[in-house]
Each structure stands twice: as C-alpha cells, then as structure tokens.
Design an enzyme around this catalytic site. Structure first.
Site, PDB file in Angstrom:
ATOM      1  N   THR A 175      -3.693   5.667   3.604  1.00 21.24           N
ATOM      2  CA  THR A 175      -2.421   6.240   3.165  1.00 21.24           C
ATOM      3  C   THR A 175      -2.553   6.998   1.847  1.00 21.24           C
ATOM      4  O   THR A 175      -1.793   7.925   1.587  1.00 21.24           O
ATOM      5  CB  THR A 175      -1.358   5.123   3.074  1.00 21.24           C
ATOM      6  OG1 THR A 175      -1.530   4.236   4.172  1.00 21.24           O
ATOM      7  CG2 THR A 175       0.026   5.670   3.150  1.00 21.24           C
ATOM      8  N   LYS A 217       0.836  -1.222   0.000  1.00 23.17           N
ATOM      9  CA  LYS A 217       0.000   0.000   0.000  1.00 23.17           C
ATOM     10  C   LYS A 217       0.858   1.255   0.000  1.00 23.17           C
ATOM     11  O   LYS A 217       0.433   2.307  -0.484  1.00 23.17           O
ATOM     12  CB  LYS A 217      -0.998  -0.022   1.155  1.00 23.17           C
ATOM     13  CG  LYS A 217      -0.397   0.026   2.573  1.00 23.17           C
ATOM     14  CD  LYS A 217      -0.125   1.418   3.096  1.00 23.17           C
ATOM     15  CE  LYS A 217       0.663   1.390   4.394  1.00 23.17           C
ATOM     16  NZ  LYS A 217       1.069   2.721   4.877  1.00 23.17           N
TER      17      LYS A 217
HETATM   18  O1  LIG Z   1       1.592   3.045   7.668  1.00 21.63           O
HETATM   19  C1  LIG Z   1       1.147   4.107   7.992  1.00 21.63           C
HETATM   20  C2  LIG Z   1      -0.270   4.297   8.340  1.00 21.63           C
HETATM   21  O2  LIG Z   1      -0.937   3.083   8.487  1.00 21.63           O
HETATM   22  C3  LIG Z   1       2.018   5.307   8.000  1.00 21.63           C
HETATM   23  O3  LIG Z   1       2.150   5.731   6.701  1.00 21.63           O
HETATM   24  P1  LIG Z   1       3.396   6.615   6.246  1.00 21.63           P
HETATM   25  O4  LIG Z   1       4.648   5.814   6.510  1.00 21.63           O
HETATM   26  O5  LIG Z   1       3.154   6.864   4.797  1.00 21.63           O
HETATM   27  O6  LIG Z   1       3.363   7.879   7.047  1.00 21.63           O
END
Ligand SMILES: O=C(CO)COP(=O)(O)O
Ligand SMILES: NC(=O)C1=CN([C@@H]2O[C@H](COP(=O)(O)OP(=O)(O)OC[C@H]3O[C@@H](n4cnc5c(N)ncnc54)[C@H](OP(=O)(O)O)[C@@H]3O)[C@@H](O)[C@H]2O)C=CC1
Length: 313
Positions: free
Chosen positions: A235, A178
C-alpha cells in the site's frame, strides 16, 4: 460451505469472482442496478456462478458470510442487521478501526452476533488484481483453529493462497494500521520529499504499528506477516492504493474525490484517540489525522516529525 458476500464494492465483487472458481457464490449489495459489470471494478464481468442480489434475506441463507463493507459502515449495518447474521461463520474483510467505538470489526461483530464464529481475511491484495486472477497470498485469521482451517481451505483457490493464524487481533490491526502509514507515504511522495523519506516513514510507521498492536494483544510475528508488513509494503508503494493516492493528493495540494473509500483517514483519527487513551506514542498516525482534518500543513507536519527529540531506534 455455502458462501455469501455482503457488500458489492470493488473488494466484495473481486472476492465473488475469485471464489466462483470453487462453486456458487451469492453477492449482496444495496444498489446492484449495474447488472454483471460493477463500475467499482471496471472491465470485470461476473462469471456465471456468481448470483447478485439486493435481497439480504436470500444472501443470509449461506452458512459463511464474508463482510466486504467499509469499516465505518460496519457498525451501522450491524445495528440494523446484526441479529439476522448471528450463528454463522462471519469473515470480515474491512480494514479499519471504528471511529466511535475505537474497536476493530471483529469486536463489533462479536458484540452484535454473540453466537457467530468470527474470522478475518486480510493481506496484500488489490481488488483489480484478484479479479484478474493474478496470484495473491492472504491471511485467514480465526481464534478457533478448526474453523480457521476449514475457512482456509474453502476460500483458497489455485491463484488465491491463504495462510492461517489464530491471531485475529494482530491480523486485523495490521490491515487497519497500514492504511494510515500508506497515507503518510503518499504525502511524502506527493510533496516531493523523496524515496528516502518514504523508506523512513514505512520503517518508523511499522514500528508504530507493532507498538500499538502488541499493546492491544497482537503477536509480534503476525505484524511481520502478510497482514502487516506485506500489506504495508504494497500500500505504501503502489499508486493503485486509494490510501496512498489520497496522501499523494494531500502532499501535492491536488483535488480529491471525497466519495472514494479511504479507510486510513478515519482510522488515523481512531488511532490518535486510542493512543492518547493508552499513553502510546504514535507520531505518524497523529500527523496523518491532523493532515486529513486540515489542522496542519504538510511542511509543518514534516518539520514536526523531523525535530522530535532524538532517540534510540
Ligand atoms: O487494502 C488494500 C490492498 O491490500 C487496498 O488498499 P486501498 O484501500 O488503499 O486501495
Ligand atoms: N478495493 C481493494 O482493493 C481492497 C479493499 N479492501 C477493504 O474492503 C473494504 C471495502 O472496500 P471496497 O470494496 O474497495 O470499497 P468500495 O468503495 O469499492 O465499495 C464500498 C461498498 O460498500 C457499500 N456500502 C457502504 N455502506 C453500506 C451500507 N451501510 N450497507 C450496504 N452497503 C454499503 C457501497 O454501496 P453503494 O455502492 O450502494 O454505496 C459499496 O458497494 C474496505 O475496508 C477496504 O479496505 C481490502 C482489500 C483490498
């Protein structure tokens, strides 16, 4: 269950705050000069039940170790400390695929710690939300159902609700993949290509995620759960996400602080290599890898995705 968290970044610190609702927690970091407020998680003071240490030996006294290191840091860490971690319950929280080995954290842990029981904790959750006590639902995945159930209970709190699965492969891959699609979504918005294009990227990205993950042994229903679709939704739509913001900066040709943890950049390259090895078609991941390496412009990337041969959905 005695718990230590290895890795005092934003997520390890947030988990320490959350789990301190259940009892004492040890948080280990290699550089902890910041005292009781971690600059990686500003505005959050550690509650009393959290003990912070840079003494790894002291942290390893716990029977359950949560690993909260970035995915690309895990293998070098295990090269140095793997034997000392063996025999415990090891719960990985990193979301990525190792670029050198082209495997996920669970495989790295299983090889470095053959006598350990491996689990993963993953799903839609920003560190800042967890630390503030906002309601969050996550997936606890462990191939051993009995250990999975014990961990589910030990790591749930009144505001942190864990669902369990035995599909470790699916949960881990959902969380890793993701991030790649979130970068693509950020590029789309940063480049001004619009919300319709973002919805297309999320949907086709989810098709890619499912294709690769099931090829590697994941159950399709795991991909539609919190660890896959749930985290993909979060995300790709929130500017809190570093992966989304990194993509946004790429799309807008804006500056980016290269010290920020952006798991999807290395994982996109790992996915492109894995897809080539397996003969799988992963056009969005390939484009994210090319964009992150500066091999293609945003205009060209969008054009290449739009002019692929027309096909059934
Ligand atoms: O995994 C995450 C939210 O579930 C954090 O996402 P980021 O690493 O893109 O900040
Ligand atoms: N932040 C979030 O909202 C969420 C993060 N995650 C996942 O958690 C993982 C960690 O992310 P996050 O905490 O946000 O990252 P951060 O960038 O906030 O922190 C990374 C931490 O890892 C430490 N570190 C890096 N390499 C090593 C090493 N070799 N040995 C010891 N410590 C090391 C850093 O230490 P130092 O400060 O000394 O460099 C730093 O404390 C990622 O895989 C991420 O996807 C999952 C869900 C949510």
């Amino acid at each position: 269950m005695t718990i230590s968290i290895l890795g005092a970044g934003a997520f390890g610190t947030a988990l320490a705050v959350a789990l301190s609702a259940n009892g004492p927690v040890t948080l280990w970091g290699r550089s902890i000069g910041w005292g009781r407020e971690n600059p990686r998680l500003p505005g959050v003071t550690l509650p009393a039940p959290v003990a912070v240490t840079d003494d790894l030996g002291a942290a390893l006294a716990a029977g359950t170790l949560l690993l909260a290191l970035p995915a690309q840091a895990l293998r070098p860490f295990l090269d140095d400390h793997g034997p000392a971690l063996d025999g415990r319950r090891l719960v990985n929280t990193a979301k990525g695929i190792d670029l050198d080995r082209l495997t996920g954290p669970a495989q790295l842990l299983a090889e470095a710690c053959p006598a350990a029981t491996i689990a993963t904790l993953t799903g839609p959750s920003f560190a800042a939300d967890i630390a503030r006590g906002l309601p969050t639902a996550l997936t606890l995945a462990c191939a051993d159902a009995e250990t999975g159930r014990a961990l589910q209970h030990a790591l749930s709190t009144p505001v942190l609700r864990l669902y369990r699965t035995t599909d470790l492969t699916g949960a881990e891959l959902g969380g890793a993949l993701k991030n790649v699609i979130a970068i693509a979504a950020g590029v789309v918005i940063g480049a001004g290509l619009g919300d319709s294009a973002r919805a297309a990227i999320i949907t086709r990205g989810f098709a890619e995620m499912t294709r690769l993950a099931t090829r590697l042994g994941a159950r399709p229903e795991t991909l539609t759960g919190l660890s896959g679709l749930g985290d993909l939704t979060l995300t790709c739509t929130s500017p809190q996400s570093r992966n989304f913001r990194f993509g946004h900066a790429l799309g807008a040709a804006a500056d980016w602080d290269a010290t920020t943890t952006v798991e999807g950049a290395a994982t996109a390259r790992a996915v492109a290599a894995l897809a080539a090895r397996l003969g799988e078609d992963m056009p969005i991941a390939a484009m994210v890898a090319a964009l992150a390496e500066g091999r293609v412009s945003v205009d060209k990337a969008a054009d290449m995705l739009m002019t692929r041969p027309l096909k059934e959905e």
